[in-house]
Design a protein around this motif. Structure first.
Motif, mmCIF file in Angstrom:
data_model
loop_
_atom_site.group_PDB
_atom_site.id
_atom_site.type_symbol
_atom_site.label_atom_id
_atom_site.label_comp_id
_atom_site.label_asym_id
_atom_site.label_seq_id
_atom_site.Cartn_x
_atom_site.Cartn_y
_atom_site.Cartn_z
ATOM 1 N N LEU A 1 20.597 55.322 -30.515
ATOM 2 C CA LEU A 1 19.473 56.195 -30.811
ATOM 3 C C LEU A 1 19.249 57.184 -29.658
ATOM 4 C CD1 LEU A 1 16.916 53.675 -32.344
ATOM 5 C CD2 LEU A 1 18.085 55.535 -33.553
ATOM 6 N N VAL A 2 18.996 58.434 -30.030
ATOM 7 C CA VAL A 2 18.696 59.455 -29.036
ATOM 8 C C VAL A 2 17.264 59.942 -29.230
ATOM 9 C CG1 VAL A 2 21.084 60.149 -28.638
ATOM 10 C CG2 VAL A 2 19.821 61.171 -30.526
ATOM 11 N N GLU A 3 16.855 60.920 -28.409
ATOM 12 C CA GLU A 3 15.447 61.276 -28.316
ATOM 13 C C GLU A 3 14.794 61.627 -29.648
ATOM 14 O OE1 GLU A 3 17.883 62.484 -26.573
ATOM 15 O OE2 GLU A 3 17.507 61.899 -24.484
ATOM 16 N N ASP A 4 15.529 62.276 -30.531
ATOM 17 C CA ASP A 4 14.930 62.716 -31.793
ATOM 18 C C ASP A 4 14.985 61.654 -32.881
ATOM 19 O OD1 ASP A 4 17.603 62.720 -32.360
ATOM 20 O OD2 ASP A 4 17.733 64.847 -32.885
ATOM 21 N N GLY A 5 15.407 60.444 -32.514
ATOM 22 C CA GLY A 5 15.467 59.356 -33.486
ATOM 23 C C GLY A 5 16.749 59.293 -34.284
ATOM 24 N N GLU A 6 17.676 60.239 -34.061
ATOM 25 C CA GLU A 6 18.969 60.187 -34.738
ATOM 26 C C GLU A 6 19.938 59.299 -33.962
ATOM 27 O OE1 GLU A 6 20.458 64.159 -35.591
ATOM 28 O OE2 GLU A 6 19.579 63.938 -37.602
ATOM 29 N N LEU A 7 21.064 59.041 -34.606
ATOM 30 C CA LEU A 7 22.144 58.306 -33.968
ATOM 31 C C LEU A 7 23.151 59.283 -33.381
ATOM 32 C CD1 LEU A 7 22.823 55.666 -36.780
ATOM 33 C CD2 LEU A 7 21.571 55.281 -34.642
ATOM 34 N N GLU A 8 23.704 58.928 -32.248
ATOM 35 C CA GLU A 8 24.816 59.666 -31.660
ATOM 36 C C GLU A 8 25.971 58.694 -31.524
ATOM 37 O OE1 GLU A 8 25.176 61.475 -27.431
ATOM 38 O OE2 GLU A 8 24.326 63.027 -28.743
ATOM 39 N N LEU A 9 26.960 58.826 -32.397
ATOM 40 C CA LEU A 9 27.998 57.814 -32.582
ATOM 41 C C LEU A 9 29.350 58.322 -32.100
ATOM 42 C CD1 LEU A 9 26.992 56.821 -36.222
ATOM 43 C CD2 LEU A 9 26.425 55.582 -34.120
ATOM 44 N N PRO A 10 29.910 57.732 -31.033
ATOM 45 C CA PRO A 10 31.258 58.115 -30.587
ATOM 46 C C PRO A 10 32.307 57.770 -31.647
ATOM 47 C CG PRO A 10 30.088 56.917 -28.864
ATOM 48 C CD PRO A 10 29.289 56.760 -30.119
ATOM 49 N N HIS A 11 33.166 58.743 -31.934
ATOM 50 C CA HIS A 11 34.266 58.574 -32.878
ATOM 51 C C HIS A 11 35.551 59.115 -32.275
ATOM 52 C CE1 HIS A 11 31.311 57.605 -35.957
ATOM 53 N NE2 HIS A 11 32.280 57.341 -36.790
ATOM 54 N N ALA A 12 36.674 58.693 -32.830
ATOM 55 C CA ALA A 12 37.972 59.186 -32.367
ATOM 56 C C ALA A 12 38.957 59.207 -33.522
ATOM 57 C CB ALA A 12 38.520 58.317 -31.241
ATOM 58 N N ALA A 13 39.764 60.258 -33.551
ATOM 59 C CA ALA A 13 40.797 60.420 -34.578
ATOM 60 C C ALA A 13 42.126 60.748 -33.922
ATOM 61 C CB ALA A 13 40.410 61.527 -35.553
ATOM 62 N N VAL A 14 43.197 60.362 -34.584
ATOM 63 C CA VAL A 14 44.531 60.780 -34.188
ATOM 64 C C VAL A 14 44.865 62.072 -34.936
ATOM 65 C CG1 VAL A 14 46.982 60.156 -34.199
ATOM 66 C CG2 VAL A 14 45.244 58.403 -33.757
ATOM 67 N N LEU A 15 45.282 63.095 -34.205
ATOM 68 C CA LEU A 15 45.693 64.370 -34.791
ATOM 69 C C LEU A 15 47.178 64.563 -34.505
ATOM 70 C CD1 LEU A 15 45.270 67.203 -36.057
ATOM 71 C CD2 LEU A 15 44.514 67.976 -33.798
ATOM 72 N N MET A 16 47.971 64.646 -35.568
ATOM 73 C CA MET A 16 49.417 64.781 -35.440
ATOM 74 C C MET A 16 49.880 66.090 -36.031
ATOM 75 S SD MET A 16 50.001 61.882 -33.984
ATOM 76 C CE MET A 16 51.787 62.047 -33.908
ATOM 77 N N ALA A 17 50.878 66.688 -35.404
ATOM 78 C CA ALA A 17 51.491 67.914 -35.918
ATOM 79 C C ALA A 17 52.997 67.751 -35.857
ATOM 80 C CB ALA A 17 51.060 69.120 -35.093
ATOM 81 N N ALA A 18 53.677 68.363 -36.825
ATOM 82 C CA ALA A 18 55.135 68.256 -36.881
ATOM 83 C C ALA A 18 55.691 69.446 -37.668
ATOM 84 C CB ALA A 18 55.564 66.950 -37.549
ATOM 85 N N ARG A 19 56.994 69.611 -37.616
ATOM 86 C CA ARG A 19 57.656 70.736 -38.281
ATOM 87 C C ARG A 19 58.822 70.207 -39.111
ATOM 88 N NH1 ARG A 19 59.379 72.673 -34.111
ATOM 89 N NH2 ARG A 19 61.558 72.079 -34.310
#
Length: 276
Positions: A257-275
């Motif tokens: 929870l942050v000051e305004d009552g919302e959630l601040e949620l750490p996330h992570a994604a794998v980003l892949m590029a190829a040819r």
């Protein structure tokens, strides 16, 4: 892949189709904005620009398709779920939309300059076959870019799962687990190996991390409205366990929870590029 494993993969794919059926509105109201975060980087990785012939595979509510259209690309988008395509028609009216399910696409070899898929490969039981199909529809030299959820998940990304575990929610035995092959797409090195084995060159990957801001009830609304696997899992619990999951969610969510009552949620994604 032996007979039992093949049946398990088929069961996983069938479960994916079932749990997403008719869920587009609930998805749009809960986690669609989260999933939209990597879209600009995804399109950059695929080299999407004016005049590009682009395929957005697993378009969902059409976020990536709309962003590609805004760049002046000629966009074709596919999804397995009709309710998602109905939303995508409103989000990306300039895109050409088709119903299709990986690993089978209704396009000729070498049709597209770029193929993008935002959080779709983690829903496909045969990732190697899906990658081969994505390579087939790319022209020689065409670019592929994909995102998947990273593992291990940051604490905000795993918040709901931890609430289920703390409440003692039990996975019914008839809900198949993700195939072992999908573990490779949750981290860069495993994904690199899959892409190389599928015949791609110029393979590169990185983890994209961000904090997602959302309201408490919006985040709880995903599983409460049946979105994704956790929505199915919640539905299958007893009323007492469901109430316990909500209590544990509220307890664990206090960490974010942050000051305004919302959630601040750490996330992570794998980003892949190829040819190709």
């Amino acid at each position: 892949m032996g007979g039992i494993a093949e049946a398990d993969v088929d069961a996983f794919d069938a479960l994916e189709r079932r749990i997403w059926a008719g869920r587009a509105t609930a998805y749009a109201a809960s986690v669609a904005r989260l999933c939209a975060h990597p879209v600009p980087a995804l399109l950059d990785a695929a080299g999407v620009g004016p005049g590009s012939a682009v395929l957005d595979v697993g378009t969902g509510t059409g976020t990536a398709a709309a962003a590609a259209c805004a760049r002046g690309a000629r966009v074709t988008a596919v999804d397995a779920e009709p309710s998602m395509l109905a939303e995508a028609r409103r989000t990306a009216p300039e895109a050409e939309l088709h119903t299709a399910t990986l690993p089978e696409l209704p396009f000729a070899d070498g049709t597209f300059d770029a193929v993008v898929g935002n959080f779709v490969l983690n829903h496909v039981g045969r990732p190697a076959e899906a990658l081969a199909e994505l390579r087939r529809v790319l022209r020689p030299g065409g670019r592929l870019a994909l995102t998947t959820w990273a593992a291990p998940a940051p604490p905000g990304q795993s918040l709901l799962g931890r609430a289920f575990e703390a409440a003692g929610a039990v996975r019914p035995t008839d809900l198949p687990p993700p195939p072992a092959a999908l573990r490779a797409v949750t981290e860069v090195d495993g994904f690199l190996a899959l892409l190389a084995a599928a015949g791609f060159g110029g393979v590169d990957g990185r983890v994209v991390a961000w904090n997602h801001r959302t309201a408490v009830e919006t985040w709880w609304g995903g599983p409460a409205d049946g979105v994704a696997f956790l929505g199915e899992l919640l539905r299958r619990q007893s009323p007492e366990v469901r109430a316990g999951v909500r209590r544990e969610f509220d307890r664990l969510a206090a960490e974010f929870l942050v000051e305004d009552g919302e959630l601040e949620l750490p996330h992570a994604a794998v980003l892949m590029a190829a040819r190709r």
